[in-house]
Design a protein around this motif. Structure first.
Motif, PDB file in Angstrom:
ATOM      1  N   PHE A 195       0.424  -1.290   0.385  1.00 17.48           N
ATOM      2  CA  PHE A 195       0.255   0.303   0.491  1.00 17.48           C
ATOM      3  C   PHE A 195       0.793   1.352   0.210  1.00 17.48           C
ATOM      4  CE2 PHE A 195      -1.832   3.253   2.291  1.00 17.48           C
ATOM      5  CZ  PHE A 195      -3.468   3.325   1.261  1.00 17.48           C
ATOM      6  N   MET A 196       1.939   1.038   1.019  1.00 19.79           N
ATOM      7  CA  MET A 196       2.711   2.494   1.529  1.00 19.79           C
ATOM      8  C   MET A 196       3.682   2.818   0.059  1.00 19.79           C
ATOM      9  SD  MET A 196       4.386   2.298   4.716  1.00 19.79           S
ATOM     10  CE  MET A 196       4.611   3.906   4.827  1.00 19.79           C
ATOM     11  N   LEU A 197       3.867   1.441  -0.860  1.00 20.87           N
ATOM     12  CA  LEU A 197       4.944   1.656  -1.913  1.00 20.87           C
ATOM     13  C   LEU A 197       3.985   2.244  -3.452  1.00 20.87           C
ATOM     14  CD1 LEU A 197       7.773   1.479  -3.269  1.00 20.87           C
ATOM     15  CD2 LEU A 197       7.134  -0.857  -3.739  1.00 20.87           C
ATOM     16  N   GLU A 198       2.852   2.035  -3.418  1.00 19.00           N
ATOM     17  CA  GLU A 198       1.747   2.571  -4.428  1.00 19.00           C
ATOM     18  C   GLU A 198       1.401   4.337  -4.308  1.00 19.00           C
ATOM     19  OE1 GLU A 198      -2.843   0.792  -5.540  1.00 19.00           O
ATOM     20  OE2 GLU A 198      -1.404  -0.609  -5.166  1.00 19.00           O
ATOM     21  N   VAL A 199       0.969   4.246  -3.114  1.00 22.01           N
ATOM     22  CA  VAL A 199       0.350   5.940  -2.664  1.00 22.01           C
ATOM     23  C   VAL A 199       2.001   6.561  -2.546  1.00 22.01           C
ATOM     24  CG1 VAL A 199       0.065   6.964  -0.954  1.00 22.01           C
ATOM     25  CG2 VAL A 199      -1.634   4.287  -1.230  1.00 22.01           C
ATOM     26  N   ALA A 200       3.032   5.990  -2.901  1.00 14.03           N
ATOM     27  CA  ALA A 200       3.957   6.937  -3.080  1.00 14.03           C
ATOM     28  C   ALA A 200       4.322   6.837  -4.071  1.00 14.03           C
ATOM     29  CB  ALA A 200       5.241   6.347  -1.807  1.00 14.03           C
ATOM     30  N   CYS A 201       4.583   6.297  -5.003  1.00 14.35           N
ATOM     31  CA  CYS A 201       5.320   5.929  -6.574  1.00 14.35           C
ATOM     32  C   CYS A 201       3.601   6.696  -6.508  1.00 14.35           C
ATOM     33  CB  CYS A 201       4.785   4.637  -6.623  1.00 14.35           C
ATOM     34  SG  CYS A 201       7.002   3.645  -6.661  1.00 14.35           S
ATOM     35  N   GLU A 202       2.377   6.423  -6.894  1.00 15.38           N
ATOM     36  CA  GLU A 202       2.028   7.625  -7.284  1.00 15.38           C
ATOM     37  C   GLU A 202       1.839   8.832  -7.107  1.00 15.38           C
ATOM     38  OE1 GLU A 202      -2.262   6.526  -5.313  1.00 15.38           O
ATOM     39  OE2 GLU A 202      -2.681   4.294  -6.919  1.00 15.38           O
ATOM     40  N   ARG A 203       2.286   9.785  -5.914  1.00 18.07           N
ATOM     41  CA  ARG A 203       2.435  10.708  -5.631  1.00 18.07           C
ATOM     42  C   ARG A 203       3.459  11.218  -5.956  1.00 18.07           C
ATOM     43  NH1 ARG A 203       1.297  15.749  -5.152  1.00 18.07           N
ATOM     44  NH2 ARG A 203       2.252  16.661  -3.205  1.00 18.07           N
ATOM     45  N   ALA A 204       4.703  10.741  -6.250  1.00 17.79           N
ATOM     46  CA  ALA A 204       5.690  11.273  -6.993  1.00 17.79           C
ATOM     47  C   ALA A 204       5.715  10.815  -8.144  1.00 17.79           C
ATOM     48  CB  ALA A 204       6.179   9.759  -6.611  1.00 17.79           C
ATOM     49  N   GLN A 205       4.600  10.296  -8.320  1.00 11.01           N
ATOM     50  CA  GLN A 205       4.085  10.632 -10.192  1.00 11.01           C
ATOM     51  C   GLN A 205       3.119  12.268 -10.518  1.00 11.01           C
ATOM     52  OE1 GLN A 205       2.394   7.216 -11.332  1.00 11.01           O
ATOM     53  NE2 GLN A 205       4.279   6.091 -12.439  1.00 11.01           N
ATOM     54  N   ALA A 206       2.713  12.249  -9.434  1.00 12.56           N
ATOM     55  CA  ALA A 206       2.037  13.423  -9.565  1.00 12.56           C
ATOM     56  C   ALA A 206       2.782  14.614  -9.386  1.00 12.56           C
ATOM     57  CB  ALA A 206       0.996  13.109  -8.773  1.00 12.56           C
ATOM     58  N   VAL A 207       3.947  14.312  -8.683  1.00 10.97           N
ATOM     59  CA  VAL A 207       4.813  15.789  -8.230  1.00 10.97           C
ATOM     60  C   VAL A 207       5.820  15.721  -9.222  1.00 10.97           C
ATOM     61  CG1 VAL A 207       7.160  16.297  -7.194  1.00 10.97           C
ATOM     62  CG2 VAL A 207       5.034  15.342  -6.136  1.00 10.97           C
ATOM     63  N   LEU A 208       6.259  14.583 -10.309  1.00 12.21           N
ATOM     64  CA  LEU A 208       7.233  14.830 -11.559  1.00 12.21           C
ATOM     65  C   LEU A 208       6.100  15.600 -12.613  1.00 12.21           C
ATOM     66  CD1 LEU A 208       9.047  11.374 -11.304  1.00 12.21           C
ATOM     67  CD2 LEU A 208       9.415  14.227 -10.964  1.00 12.21           C
ATOM     68  N   LEU A 209       4.455  15.101 -12.633  1.00  9.82           N
ATOM     69  CA  LEU A 209       3.717  15.450 -13.546  1.00  9.82           C
ATOM     70  C   LEU A 209       3.545  16.884 -13.445  1.00  9.82           C
ATOM     71  CD1 LEU A 209       1.245  12.275 -14.112  1.00  9.82           C
ATOM     72  CD2 LEU A 209       3.261  13.606 -15.869  1.00  9.82           C
TER      73      LEU A 209
END
Length: 91
Positions: free
Chosen positions: A34-48
């Motif tokens: 769960f934490m890895l999925e949520v962190a990756c989603e947030r990281a992608q949003a920051v990069l976008l």
């Protein structure tokens, strides 16, 4: 099977851990997944967010007109594109 081998360690308050565990459980995931999925989603949003930009209506119209305008000839670019690349494989 693809094994994860890069560790990410962090400390949390018990309330934060419990909140994460409850959300993970609702989704049928363990805490790490769960934490890895949520962190990756947030990281992608920051990069976008780094490539997203907003324009007011007038600036958007100007931008659209530039995108829709015919392409101008660029002799320097045409010359560069005609040069064989050194990494191109011989056929």
């Amino acid at each position: 099977m693809n094994m994860r081998n890069a560790a990410i360690n962090l400390r949390a308050h018990p309330e934060q851990r419990d909140l994460i565990d409850e959300a993970a459980s609702i989704l049928g995931k363990n805490r790490s997944d769960f934490m890895l999925e949520v962190a990756c989603e947030r990281a992608q949003a920051v990069l976008l967010d780094q490539i997203f930009f907003q324009l007011d209506n007038d600036k958007f119209q100007q931008f659209s007109a530039l995108l829709d305008a015919p392409v101008n000839s660029n002799s320097g670019l045409e010359r560069l594109m005609s040069i064989e690349t050194p990494w191109k494989e011989d056929k």
